[in-house]
Design a protein around this motif. Structure first.
Motif, PDB file in Angstrom:
ATOM      1  N   THR A  15      42.336  26.811  32.868  1.00 28.14           N
ATOM      2  CA  THR A  15      42.546  27.760  33.958  1.00 28.14           C
ATOM      3  C   THR A  15      41.424  27.677  34.991  1.00 28.14           C
ATOM      4  N   GLY A  24      45.078  31.292  42.604  1.00 27.15           N
ATOM      5  CA  GLY A  24      45.102  30.806  41.232  1.00 27.15           C
ATOM      6  C   GLY A  24      46.198  29.813  40.922  1.00 27.15           C
ATOM      7  N   SER A  59      47.186  31.343  37.700  1.00 31.13           N
ATOM      8  CA  SER A  59      46.208  32.103  36.923  1.00 31.13           C
ATOM      9  C   SER A  59      45.169  32.663  37.887  1.00 31.13           C
ATOM     10  N   ASP A  61      42.250  34.753  39.923  1.00 36.58           N
ATOM     11  CA  ASP A  61      40.912  35.256  39.642  1.00 36.58           C
ATOM     12  C   ASP A  61      40.415  35.954  40.909  1.00 36.58           C
ATOM     13  N   ARG A  63      41.931  39.165  38.180  1.00 33.16           N
ATOM     14  CA  ARG A  63      43.226  39.516  37.612  1.00 33.16           C
ATOM     15  C   ARG A  63      43.349  41.035  37.610  1.00 33.16           C
ATOM     16  N   ARG A 203      38.866  36.624  35.743  1.00 29.20           N
ATOM     17  CA  ARG A 203      39.818  35.886  34.901  1.00 29.20           C
ATOM     18  C   ARG A 203      39.240  35.603  33.522  1.00 29.20           C
TER      19      ARG A 203
END
Length: 237
Positions: A15, A24, A59, A61, A63, A203
């Motif tokens: 990630t 992300g 994903s 960052d 979150r 994250r």
């Protein structure tokens, strides 16, 4: 260059490699099968793409997450919870909830027919769940997502009446709190979710929480009775 994932094996890049993208974006390709989806959520990754795009995996960052004991219930919402006349259920009408989430998004939807089919499959396997809010026999709000242990990954929610989706979220938070805690993944920051107590975390911190909460035992979600669901309400078979 964005990594392209073949259909096999199920394998995501780290990630941290999504750091170059502010939202992300991590990779493209793969598949919407249960093994891909469950592997993604366990790693803090989710799919999000439109009809004219390949499968895209994200994903972010930071979150946005909501811890169940931090949900913010303002006076007007508390009144709706007490006196709104809503009935709340879980896993009674999953297909109708995901269809309503797709239909009620004015800005367009990533909840395409293939995505709906993929999450209905996860629901059949006991991994994807819904919360339904009813006015009499009419479905007026709800949400759906994926559960791993005591981590719930929220995907979308909808309202056909004022505050109906908030009622669903409060119900979900209380369900997790009754189990002793956990977290609700809200994915990306919105002012609406922030007003309900959700907050941004790094994250790396989010993935550390997943390592903790996804491995915990959780009370099973109720098995759905034999309903033939439609947006107007359920019909018992």
């Amino acid at each position: 260059m964005l990594p392209w994932l073949p259909a096999r094996p199920v394998r995501f890049p780290p990630t941290e490699s999504a750091l170059h993208d502010p939202d992300g974006l991590l990779a493209a390709g793969g598949a919407l099968t249960p093994d891909w989806l469950l592997a993604a959520y366990r790693r803090g990754i989710f799919p999000w793409f439109s009809d004219d795009q390949p499968i895209l995996w994200w994903s972010p960052d930071p979150r946005m997450v909501l811890f169940p004991d931090e949900i913010r219930i303002r006076r007007s919402l508390a009144k709706r919870l007490r006196n709104g006349g809503f009935r709340v259920t879980r896993d009674q009408c999953f297909a109708a909830v995901i269809a309503a989430c797709a239909e009620t998004r004015a800005e367009g939807t990533w909840i395409t027919p293939p995505m709906q089919a993929a999450y209905r499959r996860l629901h059949d396997l006991g991994h994807a769940h819904s919360v339904e809010v009813w006015r009499g026999e009419h479905l007026v709000g709800g949400l759906y997502g994926v559960a791993l242990g005591r981590a719930f990954f929220g995907e979308s929610m909808f309202s056909r009446e004022s505050d109906a989706s908030k009622v669903a979220l409060v119900h979900l938070a209380r369900h997790l709190a009754d189990q002793g805690g956990g977290l609700i993944d809200c994915q990306m920051h919105t002012a609406h979710l922030a007003s309900l107590g959700a907050r941004d975390i790094a994250r790396r911190t989010f993935i550390d929480y997943l390592d903790q909460y996804a491995a915990l035992p959780a009370d099973p979600w109720p098995l759905a009775p034999s309903f033939r669901c439609h947006p107007g309400g359920p019909e018992r078979e």
